[in-house]
Design an enzyme around this catalytic site. Structure first.
Site, PDB file in Angstrom:
ATOM      1  N   VAL A  51       0.905  -1.023   0.101  1.00  0.00           N
ATOM      2  CA  VAL A  51       0.074  -0.031   0.096  1.00  0.00           C
ATOM      3  C   VAL A  51       1.034   1.278   0.088  1.00  0.00           C
ATOM      4  O   VAL A  51       0.495   2.239  -0.653  1.00  0.00           O
ATOM      5  CB  VAL A  51      -1.012   0.007   1.119  1.00  0.00           C
ATOM      6  CG1 VAL A  51      -1.855   1.413   1.207  1.00  0.00           C
ATOM      7  CG2 VAL A  51      -1.694  -1.201   1.327  1.00  0.00           C
ATOM      8  N   CYS A  52       2.095   1.183   0.500  1.00  0.00           N
ATOM      9  CA  CYS A  52       2.690   2.369   0.822  1.00  0.00           C
ATOM     10  C   CYS A  52       3.306   3.060  -0.340  1.00  0.00           C
ATOM     11  O   CYS A  52       3.232   4.412  -0.419  1.00  0.00           O
ATOM     12  CB  CYS A  52       4.171   1.940   1.727  1.00  0.00           C
ATOM     13  SG  CYS A  52       3.469   1.285   3.432  1.00  0.00           S
ATOM     14  N   PRO A  53       3.636   2.366  -1.389  1.00  0.00           N
ATOM     15  CA  PRO A  53       4.088   3.000  -2.745  1.00  0.00           C
ATOM     16  C   PRO A  53       3.034   3.866  -3.244  1.00  0.00           C
ATOM     17  O   PRO A  53       3.233   4.942  -3.749  1.00  0.00           O
ATOM     18  CB  PRO A  53       4.681   2.100  -3.688  1.00  0.00           C
ATOM     19  CG  PRO A  53       4.173   0.689  -3.273  1.00  0.00           C
ATOM     20  CD  PRO A  53       3.847   0.702  -1.608  1.00  0.00           C
TER      21      PRO A  53
END
Length: 199
Positions: A51-53
């Protein structure tokens, strides 16, 4: 989750840390150097995750919109600045970030995450905390998501615009307010101007 020192209406905890800057260089930055600007300071769990990117790229792609509001976006995780740089240098199609328009702060000792109350101590990573800090260094907004759900850049932009509007005009912003929408005068009688227009 740690309790932290971040409290709405009080100065945001200052920090000094190494960041990977948009030019790809390492530089020590302090929150205090952004005084005079709004700051969106967000934490994400780890580099090279899933999810982070999507969040980081979304903030980076819209950094110019924040800049037009005199607002700096800064990301942070517990990874080293070398790990941040490796992720930036990894192509997007391989789960990397590609070139960034925002600084990414390294918090390997987890002191910043602890100070802001977003440390997930059992895993040694950060929850998805986001903090809006005004141009005087005062914390105006806090959201903390559990790990699996990303944040909305549109909503963060809206919140920055709303806080800046209230700072400038002294009126308050109703639910879902967007620039150009009606606001409310914070007075028992004058507020009726707004409410009388409602369906």
């Amino acid at each position: 989750m740690s309790s932290g020192n971040a409290k709405i209406g009080y100065p945001a905890p200052n920090f000094k840390a190494t960041a990977v800057m948009p030019d790809g260089q390492f530089r020590d930055i302090c929150l205090s150097e952004y005084r005079g600007k709004y700051v969106v300071f967000f934490f994400y769990p780890l580099d090279f995750t899933f999810v982070c990117p999507t969040e980081i790229i979304a903030f980076s792609d819209r950094a110019e919109e924040f800049k037009k509001l005199n607002c700096q976006v800064i990301g942070a995780s517990v990874d080293s600045h070398f790990c941040h740089l490796a992720w930036i240098n990894t192509p997007k199609k391989q789960g990397g970030l590609g070139p960034m328009n925002i600084p990414l702060v390294s918090d390997p000792k987890r002191t910043i995450a602890q100070d802001y109350g977003v440390l997930k101590a059992d895993e040694g990573i950060s929850f998805r905390g986001l903090f809006i800090i005004d141009d005087k260094g005062i914390l105006r907004q806090i959201t903390i998501n559990d790990l699996p759900v990303g944040r909305s850049v549109d909503e963060i932009l809206r919140l920055v615009q709303a806080f800046q509007f209230t700072d400038k005009h002294g009126e308050v912003c109703p639910a879902g307010w967007k620039p150009g929408s009606d606001t409310i005068k914070p007075d028992v009688q004058k507020s009726k101007e707004y409410f009388s227009k409602q369906k």
